[in-house]
Motif scaffolding. Structure first.
Motif, mmCIF file in Angstrom:
data_model
loop_
_atom_site.group_PDB
_atom_site.id
_atom_site.type_symbol
_atom_site.label_atom_id
_atom_site.label_comp_id
_atom_site.label_asym_id
_atom_site.label_seq_id
_atom_site.Cartn_x
_atom_site.Cartn_y
_atom_site.Cartn_z
ATOM 1 N N GLU A 67 0.811 -1.217 0.000
ATOM 2 C CA GLU A 67 0.000 0.000 0.000
ATOM 3 C C GLU A 67 0.845 1.268 0.000
ATOM 4 O O GLU A 67 0.312 2.361 -0.158
ATOM 5 C CB GLU A 67 -0.923 0.019 1.223
ATOM 6 N N ALA A 68 2.154 1.143 0.177
ATOM 7 C CA ALA A 68 3.027 2.315 0.231
ATOM 8 C C ALA A 68 3.020 3.053 -1.108
ATOM 9 O O ALA A 68 2.850 2.459 -2.172
ATOM 10 C CB ALA A 68 4.449 1.891 0.583
ATOM 11 N N ILE A 69 3.233 4.353 -1.024
ATOM 12 C CA ILE A 69 3.217 5.215 -2.204
ATOM 13 C C ILE A 69 4.653 5.458 -2.657
ATOM 14 O O ILE A 69 5.504 5.891 -1.880
ATOM 15 C CB ILE A 69 2.542 6.559 -1.880
ATOM 16 N N ILE A 103 13.143 -14.292 -10.814
ATOM 17 C CA ILE A 103 14.293 -13.518 -10.344
ATOM 18 C C ILE A 103 14.243 -13.405 -8.823
ATOM 19 O O ILE A 103 13.221 -13.059 -8.249
ATOM 20 C CB ILE A 103 14.283 -12.100 -10.966
ATOM 21 N N GLU A 104 15.367 -13.714 -8.180
ATOM 22 C CA GLU A 104 15.507 -13.540 -6.737
ATOM 23 C C GLU A 104 15.860 -12.083 -6.457
ATOM 24 O O GLU A 104 16.823 -11.556 -7.008
ATOM 25 C CB GLU A 104 16.597 -14.456 -6.184
ATOM 26 N N VAL A 105 15.081 -11.434 -5.593
ATOM 27 C CA VAL A 105 15.262 -10.017 -5.289
ATOM 28 C C VAL A 105 15.433 -9.858 -3.783
ATOM 29 O O VAL A 105 14.755 -10.523 -2.999
ATOM 30 C CB VAL A 105 14.035 -9.198 -5.764
ATOM 31 N N ARG A 106 16.349 -8.993 -3.394
ATOM 32 C CA ARG A 106 16.523 -8.659 -1.979
ATOM 33 C C ARG A 106 16.253 -7.172 -1.820
ATOM 34 O O ARG A 106 16.821 -6.346 -2.520
ATOM 35 C CB ARG A 106 17.926 -9.002 -1.511
ATOM 36 N N LEU A 107 15.366 -6.844 -0.875
ATOM 37 C CA LEU A 107 15.007 -5.461 -0.587
ATOM 38 C C LEU A 107 15.472 -5.117 0.828
ATOM 39 O O LEU A 107 15.256 -5.889 1.754
ATOM 40 C CB LEU A 107 13.490 -5.267 -0.668
ATOM 41 N N TYR A 108 16.112 -3.969 0.969
ATOM 42 C CA TYR A 108 16.500 -3.447 2.269
ATOM 43 C C TYR A 108 15.654 -2.209 2.520
ATOM 44 O O TYR A 108 15.608 -1.306 1.692
ATOM 45 C CB TYR A 108 17.979 -3.054 2.291
ATOM 46 N N LEU A 109 15.004 -2.122 3.681
ATOM 47 C CA LEU A 109 14.179 -0.973 4.037
ATOM 48 C C LEU A 109 14.804 -0.254 5.214
ATOM 49 O O LEU A 109 15.169 -0.886 6.216
ATOM 50 C CB LEU A 109 12.767 -1.412 4.417
ATOM 51 N N SER A 115 9.845 9.331 5.348
ATOM 52 C CA SER A 115 9.618 8.283 4.356
ATOM 53 C C SER A 115 10.495 7.077 4.673
ATOM 54 O O SER A 115 11.177 7.052 5.681
ATOM 55 C CB SER A 115 9.933 8.820 2.960
ATOM 56 N N ILE A 116 10.459 6.124 3.777
ATOM 57 C CA ILE A 116 11.256 4.909 3.933
ATOM 58 C C ILE A 116 12.086 4.724 2.674
ATOM 59 O O ILE A 116 11.556 4.783 1.560
ATOM 60 C CB ILE A 116 10.349 3.693 4.181
ATOM 61 N N HIS A 132 6.496 6.257 0.736
ATOM 62 C CA HIS A 132 5.843 6.897 1.878
ATOM 63 C C HIS A 132 4.728 5.993 2.375
ATOM 64 O O HIS A 132 3.863 5.585 1.602
ATOM 65 C CB HIS A 132 5.267 8.256 1.488
ATOM 66 N N SER A 133 4.758 5.673 3.667
ATOM 67 C CA SER A 133 3.721 4.867 4.277
ATOM 68 C C SER A 133 3.717 5.120 5.778
ATOM 69 O O SER A 133 4.686 4.808 6.464
ATOM 70 C CB SER A 133 3.946 3.385 4.000
#
Length: 148
Positions: A67-69, A103-109, A115-116, A132-133
């Motif tokens: 849901e983040a923008i 595809i293997e994806v890694r996300l760092y937050l 914001s994030i 933004h969330s």
């Protein structure tokens, strides 16, 4: 002359095709090129400080993430990709290991003031962007992360 007419017909078809596609097909094509792609809870592993989230908490987190923008994409100069990856950042971060297609994806937050920041790493590419969330920021704070 014949080749010119065939070329014009081909260009016209290419030009008209996107306007007559059904909505589902257009959404599928757009999702292939989206920077902030939606995550599927079946193909995702979420880790906070080397602790995996249980199923219910993971579903809530993925709902907040989806849901983040999308705010903006950061340009990464070639050769400076390492400066965006987690060892250089301070504070708590969330790691998401996901499978998008094949595809293997890694996300760092990382939590920022308003914001994030998200760093998306796949194959040998690194993409950084900002979302933004309110819910995700509250989630970071509930896990003990102070706002930078």
């Amino acid at each position: 002359m014949v080749w010119t007419i065939l070329f014009l017909i081909l260009i016209s078809l290419v030009k008209v095709l996107p306007t007559v596609l059904p909505l589902g097909a257009v959404e599928w094509i757009m999702s292939k090129f989206a920077t902030h792609a939606k995550l599927d809870d079946q193909k995702v592993e979420v880790t906070i400080d080397n602790h995996s989230l249980d199923h219910e908490e993971k579903m809530v987190f993925i709902k907040y993430f989806n849901e983040a923008i999308f705010m903006e994409k950061y340009y990464i100069y070639p050769g400076t990709e390492h400066s965006f990856l987690p060892p250089e950042k301070n504070g708590k971060h969330i790691i998401i290991d996901a499978e998008m297609g094949n595809i293997e994806v890694r996300l760092y937050l990382f939590n920022e003031r308003n914001s994030i920041d998200v760093i998306k790493q796949f194959k040998k590419k690194v993409i950084a962007y900002n979302i933004h969330s309110e819910n995700l920021q509250e989630y970071f704070i509930s896990k003990g992360e102070r706002v930078i």
